[in-house]
Enzyme design. Structure first.
Site, mmCIF file in Angstrom:
data_model
loop_
_atom_site.group_PDB
_atom_site.id
_atom_site.type_symbol
_atom_site.label_atom_id
_atom_site.label_comp_id
_atom_site.label_asym_id
_atom_site.label_seq_id
_atom_site.Cartn_x
_atom_site.Cartn_y
_atom_site.Cartn_z
ATOM 1 N N GLN A 98 60.487 6.917 38.163
ATOM 2 C CA GLN A 98 61.623 6.286 38.839
ATOM 3 C C GLN A 98 61.697 4.811 38.418
ATOM 4 O OE1 GLN A 98 61.828 5.279 43.083
ATOM 5 N NE2 GLN A 98 63.661 6.553 43.253
ATOM 6 N N TYR A 179 68.391 -1.152 46.926
ATOM 7 C CA TYR A 179 67.992 -1.955 45.762
ATOM 8 C C TYR A 179 69.211 -2.227 44.869
ATOM 9 C CZ TYR A 179 63.485 -1.072 47.739
ATOM 10 O OH TYR A 179 62.436 -1.018 48.622
ATOM 11 N N ARG A 226 68.986 8.915 41.781
ATOM 12 C CA ARG A 226 68.763 9.031 43.233
ATOM 13 C C ARG A 226 69.765 8.140 43.982
ATOM 14 N NH1 ARG A 226 63.831 8.311 47.590
ATOM 15 N NH2 ARG A 226 63.784 10.533 47.985
ATOM 16 N N GLY A 312 58.485 13.434 51.169
ATOM 17 C CA GLY A 312 57.873 12.120 51.017
ATOM 18 C C GLY A 312 56.584 12.026 51.807
#
Ligand SMILES: Cc1cc2nc3c(=O)[nH]c(=O)nc-3n(C[C@H](O)[C@H](O)[C@H](O)COP(=O)(O)O)c2cc1C
Length: 361
Positions: A98, A179, A226, A312
């Site tokens: 990622q 982000y 994502r 997760g």
């Protein structure tokens, strides 16, 4: 449809539909931001996942946050990641990297001299970030100039090339969780009036330029994206998410990407879900993530809402999560105090199930 069936994901054929979600765990070397032998051990323990998505990895020197987060822009980092990917492959696993840039969520105290957090618009993220001196409010970032944008797009391309040399099976572009790419996408954090702002076409441009920079190094069939369409507590949110994510999914479908990975908590009421909009616009594989267990994951697959399910917290505390899902065994609970603490405790020492006793004849 079951979590344990193989699944094609672009160029990859996965042995099951269970994905280890990307999880930043801050176990890299603080100064050089390289993964250590402990990081390799951690991923190897989890290699029975059909696919591992690595922790978010910084694409350049101007994206820095907590100590121990890793990066992929130096030769040392490439060599260190190579050891991780070799070990995962040896254990029979598959791992994509990622790639991300923090944008306005960088820590100004840790940035190279003269650098300051950058974002589409000069709006601080809400809330605070962790520092060794305690939590601090996010600073007001500097709005990106066009040459800054071009430089960061190029950094994503170089990072993707590095990920390939480091032996990954592909890359996931991190367009989620507040982000930089997410800051561009949503109108709560992007107030620009130039070609990178305004309507959805403008706000999606940065992501699509990153995709264009990354795919030549891999082929689109080894590149995923994502996204997290629901409001983030840091203020990254959009007034019309259905319209935005439909457009983004359509544009990514036209590029034949390997997959889309959507963070949509299982608790979101069906009427508020964005996944159906994305699913309609993007014909390729869809990974869903957010609070799933075996039952909710299997029903999402059975109802055709997703092709794969990412876990997760489940993978943080259960290296053998795949086996636990198979056996309907209980899960260990994760310890949040060790999420970013460094060291082996709470990282590679969660217990695994005892092997099933062989039938004695
Ligand atoms: C400790 C921790 C670190 C995380 N790091 C990342 C990350 O690096 N990249 C990312 O996209 N999401 C990250 N996430 C979000 C997870 O990938 C996932 O979306 C979230 O935990 C919800 O899934 P779950 O309910 O199965 O845990 C992180 C979550 C946790 C708890």
């Amino acid at each position: 449809m079951s979590l344990f069936q193989p699944q094609k994901l672009g160029a990859l054929t996965l042995s099951n539909r269970i994905v280890m979600a990307p999880l930043g765990r801050a176990r890299g070397t603080p100064a050089s931001r390289e993964p250590t032998a402990l990081v390799a051990q951690y991923y190897v323990q989890r290699a029975s996942a059909g696919l591992i998505v690595s922790e978010a990895t910084h694409v350049s020197a101007d994206t820095v946050s907590r100590r121990g987060t890793t990066a992929i822009h130096t030769e040392g980092q490439v060599a260190a990641w190579r050891k991780v990917t070799d070990a995962v492959h040896e254990a029979g696993g598959r791992i994509v990297q990622q790639l991300f840039h923090l944008g306005r969520k960088a820590d100004p105290a840790l940035l190279p001299t003269g650098a300051w957090p950058l974002a589409p618009s000069a709006i601080a993220a809400r809330a605070e970030f962790a520092t060794p001196q305690g939590p601090k409010p996010f600073p007001v970032p500097r709005a990106l100039e066009h040459d800054d944008i071009a430089r960061i797009v190029e950094a994503f391309g170089l990072a993707a090339a590095n990920a390939r040399r480091a032996g990954f099976d592909g890359v996931e572009i991190h367009g989620a969780n507040g982000y930089l790419i997410d800051q561009f996408l949503r109108d709560g954090s992007n107030l620009r009036h130039d070609r990178y702002g305004g309507d959805v076409e403008g706000r999606a441009r940065f992501l699509l330029e990153v995709v264009e920079a990354v795919t030549p190094h891999w082929g689109a069939d080894r590149v995923g994206v994502r996204l997290s369409p629901h409001p983030h507590p840091d203020g990254t949110q959009d007034a019309a998410p259905r319209r935005l994510y439909r457009y983004v999914a359509e544009r990514l479908a036209a590029r034949d990407l390997a997959y889309l990975h959507l963070v949509e908590p299982a608790t979101i009421a069906p009427a508020d879900r964005i996944a159906p909009v994305v699913r309609q616009a993007f014909a390729g594989p869809l990974i869903l993530c957010g609070g799933f267990d075996k039952a909710s994951g299997e029903s999402a697959l059975a109802e055709g809402r997703a092709d794969l399910i990412a876990f997760g917290a489940g993978f943080i505390a259960n290296p053998d999560l795949v086996e636990r899902l198979r056996r309907d065994a209980p899960w260990n609970a994760p310890d949040p105090s060790t999420f970013y603490s460094g060291g082996a405790a709470g990282y590679v020492d969660y217990p695994v199930l005892a092997p099933v006793a062989e039938a004695v004849s």
